[in-house]
Scaffold this motif. Structure first.
Motif, PDB file in Angstrom:
ATOM      1  N   SER A  58     -25.374  11.371   6.817  1.00 28.97           N
ATOM      2  CA  SER A  58     -24.749  12.583   6.308  1.00 28.97           C
ATOM      3  C   SER A  58     -24.094  13.364   7.444  1.00 28.97           C
ATOM      4  O   SER A  58     -24.450  13.200   8.615  1.00 28.97           O
ATOM      5  N   PRO A  59     -23.124  14.246   7.118  1.00 25.73           N
ATOM      6  CA  PRO A  59     -22.485  15.077   8.168  1.00 25.73           C
ATOM      7  C   PRO A  59     -23.501  15.905   8.944  1.00 25.73           C
ATOM      8  O   PRO A  59     -23.355  16.101  10.146  1.00 25.73           O
ATOM      9  N   GLU A  60     -24.533  16.409   8.239  1.00 27.38           N
ATOM     10  CA  GLU A  60     -25.552  17.224   8.937  1.00 27.38           C
ATOM     11  C   GLU A  60     -26.301  16.387   9.980  1.00 27.38           C
ATOM     12  O   GLU A  60     -26.558  16.839  11.104  1.00 27.38           O
ATOM     13  N   GLU A  61     -26.641  15.129   9.594  1.00 24.78           N
ATOM     14  CA  GLU A  61     -27.324  14.238  10.546  1.00 24.78           C
ATOM     15  C   GLU A  61     -26.409  13.903  11.716  1.00 24.78           C
ATOM     16  O   GLU A  61     -26.850  13.819  12.868  1.00 24.78           O
ATOM     17  N   MET A  62     -25.123  13.710  11.438  1.00 22.30           N
ATOM     18  CA  MET A  62     -24.172  13.424  12.511  1.00 22.30           C
ATOM     19  C   MET A  62     -24.083  14.586  13.486  1.00 22.30           C
ATOM     20  O   MET A  62     -24.036  14.391  14.705  1.00 22.30           O
ATOM     21  N   LEU A  63     -24.097  15.808  12.961  1.00 18.84           N
ATOM     22  CA  LEU A  63     -24.012  16.965  13.842  1.00 18.84           C
ATOM     23  C   LEU A  63     -25.246  17.099  14.722  1.00 18.84           C
ATOM     24  O   LEU A  63     -25.154  17.517  15.880  1.00 18.84           O
ATOM     25  N   GLU A  64     -26.405  16.752  14.162  1.00 17.75           N
ATOM     26  CA  GLU A  64     -27.624  16.781  14.972  1.00 17.75           C
ATOM     27  C   GLU A  64     -27.544  15.761  16.095  1.00 17.75           C
ATOM     28  O   GLU A  64     -27.917  16.041  17.242  1.00 17.75           O
ATOM     29  N   LYS A  65     -27.065  14.563  15.771  1.00 13.84           N
ATOM     30  CA  LYS A  65     -26.908  13.538  16.805  1.00 13.84           C
ATOM     31  C   LYS A  65     -25.854  13.963  17.827  1.00 13.84           C
ATOM     32  O   LYS A  65     -25.980  13.694  19.014  1.00 13.84           O
ATOM     33  N   ARG A  66     -24.813  14.619  17.336  1.00  9.44           N
ATOM     34  CA  ARG A  66     -23.736  15.088  18.234  1.00  9.44           C
ATOM     35  C   ARG A  66     -24.290  16.072  19.257  1.00  9.44           C
ATOM     36  O   ARG A  66     -23.952  16.006  20.450  1.00  9.44           O
ATOM     37  N   LEU A  67     -25.175  16.926  18.802  1.00 13.49           N
ATOM     38  CA  LEU A  67     -25.767  17.901  19.723  1.00 13.49           C
ATOM     39  C   LEU A  67     -26.622  17.196  20.776  1.00 13.49           C
ATOM     40  O   LEU A  67     -26.603  17.564  21.953  1.00 13.49           O
ATOM     41  N   VAL A  68     -27.359  16.160  20.372  1.00 18.64           N
ATOM     42  CA  VAL A  68     -28.175  15.392  21.325  1.00 18.64           C
ATOM     43  C   VAL A  68     -27.279  14.724  22.364  1.00 18.64           C
ATOM     44  O   VAL A  68     -27.571  14.720  23.567  1.00 18.64           O
ATOM     45  N   VAL A  69     -26.146  14.151  21.900  1.00 17.39           N
ATOM     46  CA  VAL A  69     -25.216  13.500  22.820  1.00 17.39           C
ATOM     47  C   VAL A  69     -24.649  14.507  23.803  1.00 17.39           C
ATOM     48  O   VAL A  69     -24.562  14.242  25.016  1.00 17.39           O
ATOM     49  N   LEU A  70     -24.269  15.679  23.310  1.00 14.52           N
ATOM     50  CA  LEU A  70     -23.696  16.698  24.193  1.00 14.52           C
ATOM     51  C   LEU A  70     -24.713  17.167  25.240  1.00 14.52           C
ATOM     52  O   LEU A  70     -24.373  17.376  26.406  1.00 14.52           O
ATOM     53  N   LYS A  71     -25.966  17.324  24.829  1.00 15.85           N
ATOM     54  CA  LYS A  71     -26.996  17.717  25.810  1.00 15.85           C
ATOM     55  C   LYS A  71     -27.184  16.628  26.857  1.00 15.85           C
ATOM     56  O   LYS A  71     -27.372  16.917  28.049  1.00 15.85           O
ATOM     57  N   GLY A  72     -27.123  15.382  26.412  1.00 20.26           N
ATOM     58  CA  GLY A  72     -27.251  14.281  27.372  1.00 20.26           C
ATOM     59  C   GLY A  72     -26.093  14.254  28.349  1.00 20.26           C
ATOM     60  O   GLY A  72     -26.269  13.986  29.546  1.00 20.26           O
ATOM     61  N   ILE A  73     -24.892  14.522  27.844  1.00 21.28           N
ATOM     62  CA  ILE A  73     -23.713  14.559  28.729  1.00 21.28           C
ATOM     63  C   ILE A  73     -23.854  15.680  29.755  1.00 21.28           C
ATOM     64  O   ILE A  73     -23.536  15.509  30.930  1.00 21.28           O
ATOM     65  N   LEU A  74     -24.363  16.817  29.296  1.00 23.24           N
ATOM     66  CA  LEU A  74     -24.544  17.944  30.223  1.00 23.24           C
ATOM     67  C   LEU A  74     -25.544  17.572  31.317  1.00 23.24           C
ATOM     68  O   LEU A  74     -25.319  17.885  32.509  1.00 23.24           O
ATOM     69  N   GLU A  75     -26.628  16.928  30.966  1.00 24.09           N
ATOM     70  CA  GLU A  75     -27.623  16.519  31.967  1.00 24.09           C
ATOM     71  C   GLU A  75     -27.037  15.530  32.962  1.00 24.09           C
ATOM     72  O   GLU A  75     -27.286  15.618  34.178  1.00 24.09           O
ATOM     73  N   SER A  76     -26.248  14.581  32.459  1.00 21.90           N
ATOM     74  CA  SER A  76     -25.672  13.600  33.375  1.00 21.90           C
ATOM     75  C   SER A  76     -24.620  14.231  34.281  1.00 21.90           C
ATOM     76  O   SER A  76     -24.462  13.839  35.437  1.00 21.90           O
ATOM     77  N   GLU A  77     -23.890  15.227  33.769  1.00 19.91           N
ATOM     78  CA  GLU A  77     -22.923  15.944  34.599  1.00 19.91           C
ATOM     79  C   GLU A  77     -23.635  16.695  35.727  1.00 19.91           C
ATOM     80  O   GLU A  77     -23.162  16.728  36.867  1.00 19.91           O
TER      81      GLU A  77
END
Length: 827
Positions: A58-77
């Motif tokens: 669902s779009p809601e589940e995708m947005l939750e995963k999107r937030l996890v990906v963005l946090k991971g990108i921030l940590e790697s940066e």
């Protein structure tokens, strides 16, 4: 004038960067992968196997995963910025020394080494700060009661696409860095060798490795490689973020454009760096592809089919993206390990779960039925139907290749990074292990790979084009029953416990691998064990001799491949000797052709206890059952000096466990036997004879044996008793002789074990010889019950005293093709 080198060191120390003076090889070197794995942590390459199967959520589940990906990108940066800061730390001191009469590096060399690095740091600092601000505003508080809808709405409102597009528009800075990279590395290496002050500096780089303030040591060259590694991940970052962004999200179109620009840039970099495919290593050698093939990679319990490439200095694991018609296959990077200091070990076959057995059986049955249908309809069916059916069969084979492997090859790098590969074939695993071992024994220096270029080059460099699908094989092959009798081995370098593994190829409808039990510790192991294979499409037989040592991993002592030709194989045994490295293994083959049959559920070993000895002999292809031989060998190995051996009973539970093992899995039983209490081993042997439905010496001979004992003339008595023994069935006779010779050897140590011939006859007499049961129609006069035990003991005692007992024949004759001599095949 103050030493400029000391000034540089003081500057580093003022920045809280410890400088060490030793010049030993650093634990964190240019091949350390932990940082790379951190960069990849939010961007894991898909584990979905061939072909791709899109997931839906669902779009809601995708947005939750999107937030996890963005946090991971921030940590790697954040990690990447710390690495760039560590790389730039000595730049000020080196610029300062460049204008003096004793520079550490010249101004031109400093410019080459740090070219575009400050600009890259500033670009990523701006991106990191902006992304952190937006994520902080989105994640300030957790949603309370009634706030769920607002949080979902905020997820749609979180816009970051413009930040990524801005960064990608500046990605051209990496182009300059990449073009200059080889020059920078050359300067670092040259100055490290020629300038002691720079060498100390270059080998003592530190950076803060996270919130715990732990510091990680790197070489200068390792940090210099970080931007090169980082830029190859840009496309993966954007692709993963786009996958978790709903199409109706305001960021979707912006991220698509950023991904297009990123791919365009990396494609241009790839075209301009074709020459890097042949990287020059140390000792004047170029990086070359040595071996490749399909393996099963295990990650977090999930199995995936992967294409593995072995280069002269590294292992590269890739995922194949099969292209549509008219286009080229693509390879996606999964992981790589440098060969320098790589530790490799393999683990013997692992037991499959019952669930896996059932799943494999169902898959094999479907494959068998589909192939039968293809063969029947090949002439009348339309081309499109045949094509689809063949494609379906290939997909089932791919699934079988992924599920069936049981041999584990474990890889451990110096940095602590580990990977596990699975193989169906021990022979194939050993080939990979040998190839890796040969390269790791040389003086290896790994040049950090350009992963984008190296992975892209796999399409042209690969030697193995497709997974090993039997459905694509054409040629003469066997269909029927192939029997392999493993007799013995010789020319071992040292006494060992040894077993032989036999593998056949062909369609995977049936089990294609079997092993003998492990021999006793000896220079000349004997098994005389028959292995049987149902084959369909078999062309090759592979034989491996494997040694076992206490507390150590199994070692393949030698291996060989034998081509199977139906014209040279018959229904009569053909004996030959294979040269497996330094070991010779003698075996016999016979082949009975017949139409293939539907696969049965994985056949379990037939029980041996409480079964007529003729039946056990026939199903094992021997004259003396394996349970008897294995127990005797184990007693002779470590029980000959045991006081009361065969008289003192072992633990009932341990005897019961060993009995169950012999009834289900001979290899497991022999393994358990090695560590069991020796009295339990002797107890298993006595139990086997006690539980025979018919005694070893047939009951119809009991009266004749009793009569023969009463013959006064010793010579006539001997002739009569030996004649009665010869009248026994072959399996009974040879097993009886085998146990008699063993008990004679036990009695030779009577002064130690206190087991005389009479003691042994008393223990074994009632089990080996039994009187007829009254009322079952036996002929002849009945024997007084009081005399039965006397007869049982006295008969066995007489045979044990006999000095001219015939030797026992352990196995049936496997060399009935008398026209052909025993031949040795050298591989």
């Amino acid at each position: 004038m103050m030493d400029l080198y000391q000034e540089a060191v003081h500057y580093l120390e003022s920045q809280h960067v410890p400088v060490e003076t030793e010049t030993d090889v650093l634990e964190e070197d240019v091949f350390h992968e932990e940082a790379v794995s951190c960069l990849l942590s939010p961007l894991q390459v898909e584990s979905i196997d061939l072909p791709d199967t899109p997931t839906s959520c669902s779009p809601e589940e995708m947005l939750e995963k999107r937030l996890v990906v963005l946090k991971g990108i921030l940590e790697s940066e954040e990690l990447y910025l710390r690495e760039l800061e560590a790389l730039l730390m000595p730049m000020k001191a080196l610029w300062a020394s460049a204008g003096t009469s004793q520079p550490v590096l010249s101004s031109q060399q400093v410019q080459i080494v740090f070219y575009q690095v400050p600009e890259l740091r500033d670009m990523h600092q701006t991106f990191y700060s902006s992304l952190k601000t937006r994520l902080s505003g989105h994640c300030q508080t957790d949603p309370g009661p009634g706030e769920e809808r607002q949080m979902k709405h905020t997820g749609h409102e979180l816009m970051v696409g413009d930040l990524f597009l801005k960064m990608v528009n500046q990605i051209g800075l990496y182009g300059g860095f990449i073009e200059n990279y080889e020059k920078a590395v050359e300067v670092v290496r040259m100055c490290t060798q020629s300038e002691p002050r720079f060498r100390t500096l270059a080998e003592s780089m530190m950076f803060n490795n996270g919130a715990d303030k732990a510091r990680t040591k790197y070489t200068f060259e390792a940090l210099l490689y970080k931007p090169l590694d980082r830029v190859t991940k840009t496309t993966l970052v954007l692709r993963d973020l786009l996958k978790t962004t709903p199409e109706e999200h305001g960021d979707y179109a912006t991220l698509q454009e950023a991904l297009r620009l990123s791919r365009s840039f990396l494609s241009g970099v790839n075209e301009s760096s074709q020459c890097k495919r042949e990287v020059m290593l140390s000792h004047g050698m170029r990086r070359k592809l040595m071996r490749d093939g399909f393996v099963v990679d295990v990650s977090e319990g999930e199995r995936s089919l992967r294409h593995l490439f072995l280069y002269t200095d590294l292992l590269l694991c890739t995922r194949v993206k099969q292209a549509t018609r008219g286009k080229q296959d693509q390879y996606r990077f999964c992981w790589y390990l440098p060969l320098a200091a790589l530790k490799v070990r393999w683990v013997a076959d692992q037991e499959k779960s019952d669930h896996t057995h059932l799943r494999l059986h169902a898959l094999r049955t479907k494959m068998f039925i589909l192939r039968q249908q293809l063969q029947q309809q090949a002439k009348g069916a339309r081309g499109l139907y045949l094509s689809r059916s063949r494609k379906k069969l290939e997909q089932m084979e791919l699934m079988l290749l992924t599920l069936s492997p049981v041999y584990r090859l474990e890889l451990h790098s110096l940095s602590g990074k580990s990977h596990t590969l699975l193989f169906t074939s021990l022979y194939e695993l050993e080939e990979w292990r040998e190839a890796i071992h040969q390269l790791t024994t040389e003086n290896i220096e790994t040049v950090p790979p350009d992963l984008l270029t190296l992975t892209s080059a796999c399409v042209k460099l690969r030697m193995t084009q497709q997974p090993p699908l039997q459905s694509s094989n054409i040629g003469e092959s066997l269909c029927g029953t192939l029997s392999v009798a493993i007799h013995s081995a010789c020319e071992l370098q040292q006494p060992s416990c040894v077993y032989v593994c036999v593998e056949v190829d062909g369609y995977q409808f049936y089990d294609t691998q079997a092993q003998t039990h492990s021999s006793v510790h000896t220079l000349n192991p004997h098994w005389d064990q028959e292995l049987s294979f149902q084959v369909d499409g078999a062309q090759n037989l592979r034989v491996l001799c494997v040694g076992q040592s206490d507390g150590q991993d199994d070692t393949v002592l030698g291996k060989s491949t034998l081509t199977l030709e139906s014209k040279s194989l018959t229904q009569r045994w053909r004996r030959q000797t294979l040269q497996l490295g330094q070991v010779k293994v003698t075996l016999s083959l016979k082949y009975n052709p017949h139409p293939s049959e539907a696969p049965s559920c994985t056949a379990q070993q037939r029980p041996v206890f409480c079964v007529h000895i003729e039946t056990v002999s026939q199903q094992e292809g021997v004259l003396v059952p394996h349970v008897v031989r294995c127990c005797v060998q184990e007693v002779e190995r470590r029980g000959m000096d045991e006081v009361g051996i065969y008289r003192i009973s072992g633990t009932a539970s341990e005897i019961s466990t060993l009995k169950a093992a012999f009834n289900t899995n001979l290899r497991e039983a022999v393994t358990r036997l090695r560590s069991a209490e020796v009295n339990a081993v002797s107890g298993v042997l006595k139990l086997y004879f006690r539980e025979l439905p018919r005694p070893l010496i047939p009951t119809e001979l009991f009266q004749s044996l009793a009569t023969a004992l009463d013959i006064p003339d010793i010579k006539s008595r001997s002739v009569s008793l030996l004649s009665l023994l010869q009248s026994c069935p072959a399996a009974n006779r040879h097993t009886f002789l085998y146990i008699l010779h063993h008990l004679q050897r036990v009695s030779k140590k009577e002064d130690i074990n206190k087991m005389s011939l009479m003691n042994l006859a008393t223990v074994f007499g009632p089990s080996l010889i039994r009187p007829p049961v009254a009322g079952l129609g036996h002929n002849g006069p009945s024997v007084d019950i009081s005399q039965e035990v006397v007869v049982q003991v006295q008969v066995v005692f007489w045979y044990l005293q006999c000095n001219n007992l015939p030797e026992a024949q352990i196995s049936v004759a496997h060399d009935t093709d008398t026209d052909t001599d025993d031949e040795t095949t050298h591989m």
